[in-house]
Design a protein around this motif. Structure first.
Motif, PDB file in Angstrom:
ATOM      1  N   ALA A  10       0.630  -1.156  -0.037  1.00  0.00           N
ATOM      2  CA  ALA A  10       0.011  -0.144   0.144  1.00  0.00           C
ATOM      3  C   ALA A  10       0.957   1.427   0.030  1.00  0.00           C
ATOM      4  CB  ALA A  10      -0.963   0.163   1.205  1.00  0.00           C
ATOM      5  N   ALA A  11       0.731   1.970  -1.230  1.00  0.00           N
ATOM      6  CA  ALA A  11       1.567   3.263  -1.164  1.00  0.00           C
ATOM      7  C   ALA A  11       1.224   3.973  -2.334  1.00  0.00           C
ATOM      8  CB  ALA A  11       2.929   3.024  -1.408  1.00  0.00           C
ATOM      9  N   GLU A  12       1.473   5.333  -2.600  1.00  0.00           N
ATOM     10  CA  GLU A  12       0.855   6.048  -3.684  1.00  0.00           C
ATOM     11  C   GLU A  12       2.047   7.063  -3.831  1.00  0.00           C
ATOM     12  OE1 GLU A  12      -2.614   7.885  -2.653  1.00  0.00           O
ATOM     13  OE2 GLU A  12      -2.054   8.945  -0.856  1.00  0.00           O
ATOM     14  N   GLY A  13       1.835   7.868  -5.180  1.00  0.00           N
ATOM     15  CA  GLY A  13       2.830   8.859  -5.476  1.00  0.00           C
ATOM     16  C   GLY A  13       4.108   8.491  -6.022  1.00  0.00           C
ATOM     17  N   PRO A  14       4.838   9.496  -6.432  1.00  0.00           N
ATOM     18  CA  PRO A  14       5.855   9.335  -7.193  1.00  0.00           C
ATOM     19  C   PRO A  14       6.970   8.840  -6.299  1.00  0.00           C
ATOM     20  CG  PRO A  14       5.564  11.688  -7.042  1.00  0.00           C
ATOM     21  CD  PRO A  14       4.266  11.094  -6.614  1.00  0.00           C
ATOM     22  N   GLU A  15       6.910   9.016  -5.179  1.00  0.00           N
ATOM     23  CA  GLU A  15       7.921   8.368  -4.380  1.00  0.00           C
ATOM     24  C   GLU A  15       7.860   6.929  -4.038  1.00  0.00           C
ATOM     25  OE1 GLU A  15       8.208  10.522  -0.402  1.00  0.00           O
ATOM     26  OE2 GLU A  15       9.014  12.211  -1.184  1.00  0.00           O
ATOM     27  N   ALA A  16       6.649   6.565  -4.068  1.00  0.00           N
ATOM     28  CA  ALA A  16       6.363   4.935  -3.991  1.00  0.00           C
ATOM     29  C   ALA A  16       6.801   4.348  -5.341  1.00  0.00           C
ATOM     30  CB  ALA A  16       4.966   4.632  -3.669  1.00  0.00           C
ATOM     31  N   ARG A  17       6.514   5.162  -6.473  1.00  0.00           N
ATOM     32  CA  ARG A  17       7.081   4.590  -7.456  1.00  0.00           C
ATOM     33  C   ARG A  17       8.594   4.375  -7.779  1.00  0.00           C
ATOM     34  NH1 ARG A  17       8.538   5.845 -12.958  1.00  0.00           N
ATOM     35  NH2 ARG A  17       7.065   4.843 -14.604  1.00  0.00           N
ATOM     36  N   ALA A  18       9.302   5.461  -7.511  1.00  0.00           N
ATOM     37  CA  ALA A  18      10.693   5.643  -7.483  1.00  0.00           C
ATOM     38  C   ALA A  18      11.193   4.306  -6.510  1.00  0.00           C
ATOM     39  CB  ALA A  18      11.256   6.799  -6.869  1.00  0.00           C
ATOM     40  N   ALA A  19      10.610   4.111  -5.309  1.00  0.00           N
ATOM     41  CA  ALA A  19      11.200   2.877  -4.303  1.00  0.00           C
ATOM     42  C   ALA A  19      10.920   1.650  -4.985  1.00  0.00           C
ATOM     43  CB  ALA A  19      10.265   3.199  -2.979  1.00  0.00           C
ATOM     44  N   PHE A  20       9.599   1.436  -5.605  1.00  0.00           N
ATOM     45  CA  PHE A  20       9.195   0.178  -6.381  1.00  0.00           C
ATOM     46  C   PHE A  20      10.207   0.007  -7.264  1.00  0.00           C
ATOM     47  CE2 PHE A  20       5.636  -2.237  -8.587  1.00  0.00           C
ATOM     48  CZ  PHE A  20       6.050  -3.580  -7.847  1.00  0.00           C
ATOM     49  N   LEU A  21      10.790   0.907  -8.345  1.00  0.00           N
ATOM     50  CA  LEU A  21      11.789   0.760  -9.215  1.00  0.00           C
ATOM     51  C   LEU A  21      13.145   0.356  -8.683  1.00  0.00           C
ATOM     52  CD1 LEU A  21      10.998   3.951 -11.601  1.00  0.00           C
ATOM     53  CD2 LEU A  21      10.666   1.555 -12.089  1.00  0.00           C
ATOM     54  N   ARG A  22      13.478   1.009  -7.738  1.00  0.00           N
ATOM     55  CA  ARG A  22      14.704   0.897  -6.991  1.00  0.00           C
ATOM     56  C   ARG A  22      14.864  -0.721  -6.315  1.00  0.00           C
ATOM     57  NH1 ARG A  22      14.161   6.091  -4.871  1.00  0.00           N
ATOM     58  NH2 ARG A  22      13.431   5.330  -3.024  1.00  0.00           N
ATOM     59  N   ASN A  23      13.627  -1.150  -5.683  1.00  0.00           N
ATOM     60  CA  ASN A  23      13.634  -2.427  -5.308  1.00  0.00           C
ATOM     61  C   ASN A  23      13.519  -3.504  -6.229  1.00  0.00           C
ATOM     62  OD1 ASN A  23      13.931  -1.854  -2.529  1.00  0.00           O
ATOM     63  ND2 ASN A  23      11.627  -1.234  -2.384  1.00  0.00           N
ATOM     64  N   LEU A  24      12.861  -3.254  -7.310  1.00  0.00           N
ATOM     65  CA  LEU A  24      12.802  -4.186  -8.397  1.00  0.00           C
ATOM     66  C   LEU A  24      13.835  -4.233  -9.020  1.00  0.00           C
ATOM     67  CD1 LEU A  24       9.284  -3.341  -9.855  1.00  0.00           C
ATOM     68  CD2 LEU A  24       9.900  -5.490  -8.593  1.00  0.00           C
ATOM     69  N   ALA A  25      14.666  -3.323  -9.470  1.00  0.00           N
ATOM     70  CA  ALA A  25      16.013  -3.276 -10.140  1.00  0.00           C
ATOM     71  C   ALA A  25      17.315  -4.150  -9.287  1.00  0.00           C
ATOM     72  CB  ALA A  25      16.363  -1.819 -10.374  1.00  0.00           C
ATOM     73  N   TRP A  26      17.051  -3.868  -8.004  1.00  0.00           N
ATOM     74  CA  TRP A  26      18.073  -4.337  -7.091  1.00  0.00           C
ATOM     75  C   TRP A  26      17.725  -5.799  -6.973  1.00  0.00           C
ATOM     76  CZ3 TRP A  26      17.283  -7.596  -2.717  1.00  0.00           C
ATOM     77  CH2 TRP A  26      18.226  -7.856  -2.039  1.00  0.00           C
ATOM     78  N   ALA A  27      16.345  -6.260  -6.727  1.00  0.00           N
ATOM     79  CA  ALA A  27      16.112  -7.720  -6.837  1.00  0.00           C
ATOM     80  C   ALA A  27      16.556  -8.699  -8.082  1.00  0.00           C
ATOM     81  CB  ALA A  27      14.447  -7.926  -6.310  1.00  0.00           C
ATOM     82  N   ALA A  28      16.049  -7.807  -9.180  1.00  0.00           N
ATOM     83  CA  ALA A  28      16.477  -8.612 -10.531  1.00  0.00           C
ATOM     84  C   ALA A  28      17.987  -8.826 -10.679  1.00  0.00           C
ATOM     85  CB  ALA A  28      16.079  -7.662 -11.486  1.00  0.00           C
ATOM     86  N   ALA A  29      18.782  -7.884 -10.189  1.00  0.00           N
ATOM     87  CA  ALA A  29      20.242  -7.795  -9.933  1.00  0.00           C
ATOM     88  C   ALA A  29      20.843  -8.889  -9.260  1.00  0.00           C
ATOM     89  CB  ALA A  29      20.780  -6.528 -10.079  1.00  0.00           C
ATOM     90  N   GLU A  30      19.778  -9.088  -7.926  1.00  0.00           N
ATOM     91  CA  GLU A  30      20.474  -9.941  -6.931  1.00  0.00           C
ATOM     92  C   GLU A  30      20.174 -11.139  -7.194  1.00  0.00           C
ATOM     93  OE1 GLU A  30      21.930 -10.434  -2.903  1.00  0.00           O
ATOM     94  OE2 GLU A  30      22.011  -8.964  -4.366  1.00  0.00           O
ATOM     95  N   ALA A  31      19.185 -11.590  -8.179  1.00  0.00           N
ATOM     96  CA  ALA A  31      18.818 -12.822  -8.374  1.00  0.00           C
ATOM     97  C   ALA A  31      18.413 -13.031 -10.031  1.00  0.00           C
ATOM     98  CB  ALA A  31      17.385 -13.230  -7.717  1.00  0.00           C
ATOM     99  N   PRO A  32      19.455 -12.909 -10.776  1.00  0.00           N
ATOM    100  CA  PRO A  32      19.480 -12.753 -12.242  1.00  0.00           C
ATOM    101  C   PRO A  32      19.025 -14.026 -12.964  1.00  0.00           C
ATOM    102  CG  PRO A  32      21.680 -12.989 -11.592  1.00  0.00           C
ATOM    103  CD  PRO A  32      21.156 -12.854 -10.292  1.00  0.00           C
ATOM    104  N   ALA A  33      19.253 -15.261 -12.374  1.00  0.00           N
ATOM    105  CA  ALA A  33      18.460 -16.563 -12.981  1.00  0.00           C
ATOM    106  C   ALA A  33      17.080 -16.671 -12.277  1.00  0.00           C
ATOM    107  CB  ALA A  33      19.581 -17.389 -12.478  1.00  0.00           C
ATOM    108  N   GLN A  34      16.553 -16.163 -11.745  1.00  0.00           N
ATOM    109  CA  GLN A  34      15.121 -15.988 -10.946  1.00  0.00           C
ATOM    110  C   GLN A  34      14.129 -15.308 -11.690  1.00  0.00           C
ATOM    111  OE1 GLN A  34      13.670 -18.233  -8.300  1.00  0.00           O
ATOM    112  NE2 GLN A  34      12.012 -17.651  -9.415  1.00  0.00           N
ATOM    113  N   SER A  35      13.327 -16.000 -12.283  1.00  0.00           N
ATOM    114  CA  SER A  35      12.004 -15.204 -12.805  1.00  0.00           C
ATOM    115  C   SER A  35      11.345 -14.295 -11.725  1.00  0.00           C
ATOM    116  CB  SER A  35      11.261 -15.906 -13.671  1.00  0.00           C
ATOM    117  OG  SER A  35      10.004 -15.194 -14.103  1.00  0.00           O
TER     118      SER A  35
END
Length: 254
Positions: free
Chosen positions: A108-133
């Motif tokens: 639960a979140a809203e606004g541009p700060e939430a969008r930026a946080a989601f982007l940062r966390n997704l990018a980090w997770a994707a790099a942390e587990a590159p072989a995991q979908s």
């Protein structure tokens, strides 16, 4: 015909979680998914997966917030350290159970700060587990008020902006119907990003064929478009799970 998985967090709820894997296999499902397996000992789940031969299609991340908040917190500004700590736990479970996909919940979140946080966390997770979908899923605001990711176009923008090859879209026909009113049209716009599909009918979030969604047309479109992933039954049985599996039997009879 699509390959169907049983979401055993919803189905066969009269049984213990490991026993639901056996029930899914006996009912004819080709895989299972478990939303939050974190309270069940890994060896018990792994034994049943190995014994039945069913793959684990998906788990959710991060582990649930037991303080009563909306599930997930990947879009909460300032929560990056917590996200990374809890995602490490998710990866330990994934290493032991081998889920095909990990669904990262925004919370639960809203606004541009939430969008930026989601982007940062997704990018980090994707790099942390590159072989995991990894997947993200739009969830309708009626069932989950305040959930950040409640729009398919926004989900597509975020996936494109992150640009990670292991991040894709989780397409739930029930949520698509409640958000857009057009399951087939929403699928057509975003199918290139889809990694995993879930189904339930509306109203009631019950068995396919119990409500308004044209599932024969949807399944035919999946076949025509060459979708090769699992289609997970993530619905609340109107009665017992076994009593409501007629839809699966009809498809198998074809």
């Amino acid at each position: 015909m699509p390959r169907f998985a049983a979401n055993i967090s919803f189905l066969f709820s009269e049984l213990d979680l490991p026993e639901r894997i056996d029930a899914a296999a006996e009912a004819g499902f080709e895989a299972v998914e478990i939303l939050f397996p974190y309270d069940t000992p890994v060896p018990a789940l792994r034994r049943r997966l190995e014994a039945t031969g069913l793959p684990l299609a998906l788990i959710n991340a991060p582990p649930p917030n037991y303080t009563g908040g909306t599930p997930g917190f990947a879009a909460l500004p300032g929560g990056e350290e917590r996200f990374r700590h809890d995602f490490a736990r998710v990866l330990r479970y994934a290493g032991a159970l081998g889920p095909r996909h990990i669904h990262i919940m925004a919370g639960a979140a809203e606004g541009p700060e939430a969008r930026a946080a989601f982007l940062r966390n997704l990018a980090w997770a994707a790099a942390e587990a590159p072989a995991q979908s990894l997947t993200i899923e739009p969830i309708n605001p009626v069932d989950m008020p305040g959930y950040f990711l409640a729009d398919f176009d926004l989900a597509a923008e975020i996936i494109t902006e992150v640009g990670a090859p292991n991040l894709g879209l989780q397409f739930d026909a029930y949520h698509a119907h409640r958000i857009t009113g057009d399951v087939l049209g929403t699928w057509e716009r975003h199918r290139a990003l889809v990694r995993h599909v879930q189904i339930a009918d509306h109203p009631g979030r019950h068995e396919p064929g119990s409500g308004e969604i044209d599932f024969p047309a949807f399944f035919a479109r999946l076949d025509a478009d060459g979708y090769e992933g699992f289609v997970s039954a993530e619905y609340h049985p109107a009665g017992s799970t076994a009593e409501g599996l007629g839809w699966l039997g009809k498809l198998a009879a074809r």
